[in-house]
Design a protein around this motif. Structure first.
Motif, PDB file in Angstrom:
ATOM      1  N   ARG A   6       0.839  -1.202   0.000  1.00  0.00           N
ATOM      2  CA  ARG A   6       0.000   0.000   0.000  1.00  0.00           C
ATOM      3  C   ARG A   6       0.873   1.250   0.000  1.00  0.00           C
ATOM      4  NH1 ARG A   6      -3.142  -0.778   4.441  1.00  0.00           N
ATOM      5  NH2 ARG A   6      -4.872  -1.652   3.226  1.00  0.00           N
ATOM      6  N   GLU A   7       1.966   1.218   0.738  1.00  0.00           N
ATOM      7  CA  GLU A   7       2.892   2.348   0.771  1.00  0.00           C
ATOM      8  C   GLU A   7       3.535   2.562  -0.594  1.00  0.00           C
ATOM      9  OE1 GLU A   7       4.842   5.604   2.272  1.00  0.00           O
ATOM     10  OE2 GLU A   7       3.268   4.411   3.243  1.00  0.00           O
ATOM     11  N   ALA A   8       3.949   1.461  -1.233  1.00  0.00           N
ATOM     12  CA  ALA A   8       4.576   1.561  -2.551  1.00  0.00           C
ATOM     13  C   ALA A   8       3.589   2.060  -3.601  1.00  0.00           C
ATOM     14  CB  ALA A   8       5.128   0.198  -2.964  1.00  0.00           C
ATOM     15  N   ALA A   9       2.303   1.779  -3.413  1.00  0.00           N
ATOM     16  CA  ALA A   9       1.294   2.160  -4.397  1.00  0.00           C
ATOM     17  C   ALA A   9       1.188   3.675  -4.558  1.00  0.00           C
ATOM     18  CB  ALA A   9      -0.067   1.590  -4.001  1.00  0.00           C
ATOM     19  N   ARG A  10       1.450   4.433  -3.502  1.00  0.00           N
ATOM     20  CA  ARG A  10       1.356   5.898  -3.609  1.00  0.00           C
ATOM     21  C   ARG A  10       2.339   6.428  -4.643  1.00  0.00           C
ATOM     22  NH1 ARG A  10       1.468   5.619   2.294  1.00  0.00           N
ATOM     23  NH2 ARG A  10      -0.657   5.736   3.111  1.00  0.00           N
ATOM     24  N   GLY A  11       3.564   5.959  -4.579  1.00  0.00           N
ATOM     25  CA  GLY A  11       4.572   6.400  -5.533  1.00  0.00           C
ATOM     26  C   GLY A  11       4.250   5.960  -6.947  1.00  0.00           C
ATOM     27  N   LEU A  12       3.719   4.764  -7.088  1.00  0.00           N
ATOM     28  CA  LEU A  12       3.368   4.266  -8.419  1.00  0.00           C
ATOM     29  C   LEU A  12       2.235   5.093  -9.037  1.00  0.00           C
ATOM     30  CD1 LEU A  12       3.492   0.448  -7.653  1.00  0.00           C
ATOM     31  CD2 LEU A  12       5.016   1.683  -9.197  1.00  0.00           C
ATOM     32  N   MET A  13       1.267   5.488  -8.248  1.00  0.00           N
ATOM     33  CA  MET A  13       0.176   6.318  -8.749  1.00  0.00           C
ATOM     34  C   MET A  13       0.716   7.656  -9.232  1.00  0.00           C
ATOM     35  SD  MET A  13      -2.993   5.097  -8.744  1.00  0.00           S
ATOM     36  CE  MET A  13      -4.111   6.460  -8.414  1.00  0.00           C
ATOM     37  N   GLN A  14       1.651   8.235  -8.485  1.00  0.00           N
ATOM     38  CA  GLN A  14       2.230   9.516  -8.880  1.00  0.00           C
ATOM     39  C   GLN A  14       3.019   9.376 -10.177  1.00  0.00           C
ATOM     40  OE1 GLN A  14       4.529  10.633  -5.442  1.00  0.00           O
ATOM     41  NE2 GLN A  14       2.746  11.291  -4.268  1.00  0.00           N
ATOM     42  N   ASP A  15       3.780   8.296 -10.290  1.00  0.00           N
ATOM     43  CA  ASP A  15       4.569   8.061 -11.504  1.00  0.00           C
ATOM     44  C   ASP A  15       3.660   7.899 -12.722  1.00  0.00           C
ATOM     45  OD1 ASP A  15       6.836   8.148  -9.957  1.00  0.00           O
ATOM     46  OD2 ASP A  15       7.084   5.968  -9.854  1.00  0.00           O
ATOM     47  N   ALA A  16       2.617   7.087 -12.574  1.00  0.00           N
ATOM     48  CA  ALA A  16       1.702   6.843 -13.688  1.00  0.00           C
ATOM     49  C   ALA A  16       0.992   8.134 -14.092  1.00  0.00           C
ATOM     50  CB  ALA A  16       0.684   5.770 -13.315  1.00  0.00           C
ATOM     51  N   ALA A  17       0.532   8.916 -13.111  1.00  0.00           N
ATOM     52  CA  ALA A  17      -0.187  10.157 -13.408  1.00  0.00           C
ATOM     53  C   ALA A  17       0.721  11.137 -14.149  1.00  0.00           C
ATOM     54  CB  ALA A  17      -0.705  10.782 -12.117  1.00  0.00           C
ATOM     55  N   LYS A  18       1.976  11.223 -13.732  1.00  0.00           N
ATOM     56  CA  LYS A  18       2.917  12.145 -14.377  1.00  0.00           C
ATOM     57  C   LYS A  18       3.146  11.769 -15.836  1.00  0.00           C
ATOM     58  CE  LYS A  18       7.268  11.668 -13.429  1.00  0.00           C
ATOM     59  NZ  LYS A  18       8.556  11.661 -12.688  1.00  0.00           N
ATOM     60  N   GLU A  19       3.357  10.483 -16.085  1.00  0.00           N
ATOM     61  CA  GLU A  19       3.614  10.047 -17.455  1.00  0.00           C
ATOM     62  C   GLU A  19       2.356  10.149 -18.320  1.00  0.00           C
ATOM     63  OE1 GLU A  19       6.461   9.559 -18.619  1.00  0.00           O
ATOM     64  OE2 GLU A  19       7.657   9.397 -16.804  1.00  0.00           O
ATOM     65  N   LEU A  20       1.197   9.888 -17.748  1.00  0.00           N
ATOM     66  CA  LEU A  20      -0.053  10.023 -18.496  1.00  0.00           C
ATOM     67  C   LEU A  20      -0.309  11.479 -18.878  1.00  0.00           C
ATOM     68  CD1 LEU A  20      -2.242   7.513 -16.494  1.00  0.00           C
ATOM     69  CD2 LEU A  20      -1.925   7.445 -18.974  1.00  0.00           C
ATOM     70  N   HIS A  21       0.074  12.402 -18.003  1.00  0.00           N
ATOM     71  CA  HIS A  21      -0.095  13.823 -18.298  1.00  0.00           C
ATOM     72  C   HIS A  21       0.752  14.235 -19.494  1.00  0.00           C
ATOM     73  CE1 HIS A  21      -0.864  18.058 -17.530  1.00  0.00           C
ATOM     74  NE2 HIS A  21       0.439  18.293 -17.588  1.00  0.00           N
ATOM     75  N   ARG A  22       1.873  13.579 -19.699  1.00  0.00           N
ATOM     76  CA  ARG A  22       2.787  13.901 -20.797  1.00  0.00           C
ATOM     77  C   ARG A  22       2.479  13.123 -22.079  1.00  0.00           C
ATOM     78  NH1 ARG A  22       8.483  13.492 -17.390  1.00  0.00           N
ATOM     79  NH2 ARG A  22       8.207  15.379 -16.105  1.00  0.00           N
ATOM     80  N   LEU A  23       1.460  12.295 -22.022  1.00  0.00           N
ATOM     81  CA  LEU A  23       1.134  11.461 -23.177  1.00  0.00           C
ATOM     82  C   LEU A  23       0.379  12.280 -24.223  1.00  0.00           C
ATOM     83  CD1 LEU A  23       1.169   8.531 -24.297  1.00  0.00           C
ATOM     84  CD2 LEU A  23      -1.031   8.180 -23.158  1.00  0.00           C
ATOM     85  N   HIS A  24       0.891  12.292 -25.453  1.00  0.00           N
ATOM     86  CA  HIS A  24       0.259  13.031 -26.543  1.00  0.00           C
ATOM     87  C   HIS A  24       0.333  12.209 -27.823  1.00  0.00           C
ATOM     88  CE1 HIS A  24      -0.189  16.846 -24.361  1.00  0.00           C
ATOM     89  NE2 HIS A  24       1.011  16.606 -23.855  1.00  0.00           N
ATOM     90  N   ARG A  25      -0.507  12.600 -28.771  1.00  0.00           N
ATOM     91  CA  ARG A  25      -0.437  11.995 -30.107  1.00  0.00           C
ATOM     92  C   ARG A  25       0.940  12.221 -30.717  1.00  0.00           C
ATOM     93  NH1 ARG A  25      -5.176  11.866 -34.290  1.00  0.00           N
ATOM     94  NH2 ARG A  25      -6.953  11.179 -33.006  1.00  0.00           N
ATOM     95  N   LEU A  26       1.328  11.298 -31.583  1.00  0.00           N
ATOM     96  CA  LEU A  26       2.553  11.489 -32.341  1.00  0.00           C
ATOM     97  C   LEU A  26       2.435  12.701 -33.248  1.00  0.00           C
ATOM     98  CD1 LEU A  26       3.224   7.783 -33.351  1.00  0.00           C
ATOM     99  CD2 LEU A  26       4.809   9.212 -32.029  1.00  0.00           C
ATOM    100  N   ARG A  27       3.498  13.465 -33.343  1.00  0.00           N
ATOM    101  CA  ARG A  27       3.520  14.622 -34.237  1.00  0.00           C
ATOM    102  C   ARG A  27       4.162  14.282 -35.579  1.00  0.00           C
ATOM    103  NH1 ARG A  27       4.443  16.478 -29.038  1.00  0.00           N
ATOM    104  NH2 ARG A  27       2.938  18.044 -28.319  1.00  0.00           N
ATOM    105  N   ILE A  28       4.288  13.024 -35.844  1.00  0.00           N
ATOM    106  CA  ILE A  28       4.844  12.536 -37.099  1.00  0.00           C
ATOM    107  C   ILE A  28       3.839  11.596 -37.729  1.00  0.00           C
ATOM    108  CG2 ILE A  28       7.278  12.766 -36.468  1.00  0.00           C
ATOM    109  CD1 ILE A  28       7.227   9.863 -35.538  1.00  0.00           C
ATOM    110  N   ALA A  29       3.960  11.407 -39.028  1.00  0.00           N
ATOM    111  CA  ALA A  29       3.020  10.553 -39.752  1.00  0.00           C
ATOM    112  C   ALA A  29       3.788   9.411 -40.432  1.00  0.00           C
ATOM    113  CB  ALA A  29       2.278  11.368 -40.807  1.00  0.00           C
ATOM    114  N   PRO A  30       3.155   8.237 -40.512  1.00  0.00           N
ATOM    115  CA  PRO A  30       3.817   7.130 -41.225  1.00  0.00           C
ATOM    116  C   PRO A  30       3.881   7.413 -42.715  1.00  0.00           C
ATOM    117  CG  PRO A  30       1.577   6.530 -40.648  1.00  0.00           C
ATOM    118  CD  PRO A  30       1.830   7.855 -40.015  1.00  0.00           C
ATOM    119  N   GLY A  31       4.810   6.785 -43.362  1.00  0.00           N
ATOM    120  CA  GLY A  31       4.957   6.976 -44.800  1.00  0.00           C
ATOM    121  C   GLY A  31       6.332   7.502 -45.117  1.00  0.00           C
ATOM    122  N   LYS A  32       6.837   7.137 -46.271  1.00  0.00           N
ATOM    123  CA  LYS A  32       8.190   7.542 -46.684  1.00  0.00           C
ATOM    124  C   LYS A  32       8.154   8.910 -47.340  1.00  0.00           C
ATOM    125  CE  LYS A  32       9.706   3.626 -45.230  1.00  0.00           C
ATOM    126  NZ  LYS A  32      10.444   3.537 -43.979  1.00  0.00           N
TER     127      LYS A  32
END
Length: 263
Positions: free
Chosen positions: A237-263
């Motif tokens: 339970r103690e370790a879970a607090r840090g994991l929630m913070q880590d996940a929330a931080k990375e999810l906040h930084r999650l965005h669509r790719l700014r690049i497109a597939p194709g040559k």
């Protein structure tokens, strides 16, 4: 069947099921539904072995060196070692069954005879961009409410994140060489989110296992086993607090790719 065999098979199953999900819009529904059902059955037969194996190795064994009375630690280890053996036997029986052999043949036949549904075909680069973009948007939206999500909702979010990461692996060759670093950065972020949410999901499973062990321990070991179980729950339970913070931080930084597939 041993731990490594179960692990490798589970990885293969996860990737195959992720591919089916990512290409769901173009796969034939009737055939695919039957394959999905059988893959889900096999995953379910392997899951207890993995769950108990992780619990024994990562939660039960270490407590012997952390001040927990030896009697309680030993009682938990003995109980769950026996359950782990039974779970691996169940996995082995599934892999040795006629149902599994039929599944292998059916999957091979399904792959070899696949025919795309007669819908408009946007082309694989456009399809890849659409699928990844849509799934990232959904994951990011759900991630904004991470602290409000119930454990089963967090589990579904983890699966969503995992499928996006596998999608990047599947579609990676469609992107230009100069864009590969951006793909790798996104994949790394997704892996960190998946790892944090995976550990949180494991903790919930461990809590259930530890609580059940405490409530159903034989009278001779009840107090010692309850203490050891409580130690595990409190520690995680103690370790879970840090994991929630880590996940929330990375999810906040999650965005669509700014690049497109194709040559």
């Amino acid at each position: 069947m041993d731990s490594e065999g179960v692990h490798q098979m589970r990885v293969g199953l996860r990737r195959l099921r992720a591919a089916i999900s990512l290409f769901a819009d173009v796969l034939p529904r009737a055939q695919t539904a039957r394959i999905k059902a059988e893959l889900k059955w096999l995953t379910g037969e392997l899951a207890p072995a993995r769950e108990i194996d992780v619990f024994v190795n990562e939660s039960v064994r270490p407590i012997a060196d952390r001040g927990v009375p030896k009697r309680g630690a030993r009682a938990l280890r003995d109980r769950f070692s026996a359950e782990r053996n039974a779970a691996f036997s169940r996995a082995g029986e599934a892999v040795g069954s006629a149902r599994y052999r039929r599944l292998l043949i059916d999957v091979l036949e399904w792959i070899e005879t696949l025919r795309q549904r007669p819908d408009d075909d946007p082309g694989i680069p456009a399809y890849a961009a659409q699928v990844l973009g849509r799934r990232i948007d959904k994951a990011r939206k759900q991630g904004k409410r991470l602290g409000e999500l119930a454990p089963d909702q967090r589990h579904k979010l983890r699966i969503r994140i995992k499928k996006i990461r596998y999608g990047i692996d599947f579609f990676g060759s469609l992107y230009r060489e100069r864009d590969q670093n951006q793909l790798a950065d996104l994949s790394s972020r997704l892996k960190r989110i998946q790892s944090a949410l995976g550990s949180l999901n494991d903790f919930m499973a461990h809590r259930e296992l530890a609580t059940d062990a405490a409530l159903n321990a034989p009278p001779a070991n009840r107090r010692a086993q309850a203490f050891a179980s409580g130690f595990i729950v409190g520690q995680e339970r103690e370790a879970a607090r840090g994991l929630m913070q880590d996940a929330a931080k990375e999810l906040h930084r999650l965005h669509r790719l700014r690049i497109a597939p194709g040559k």
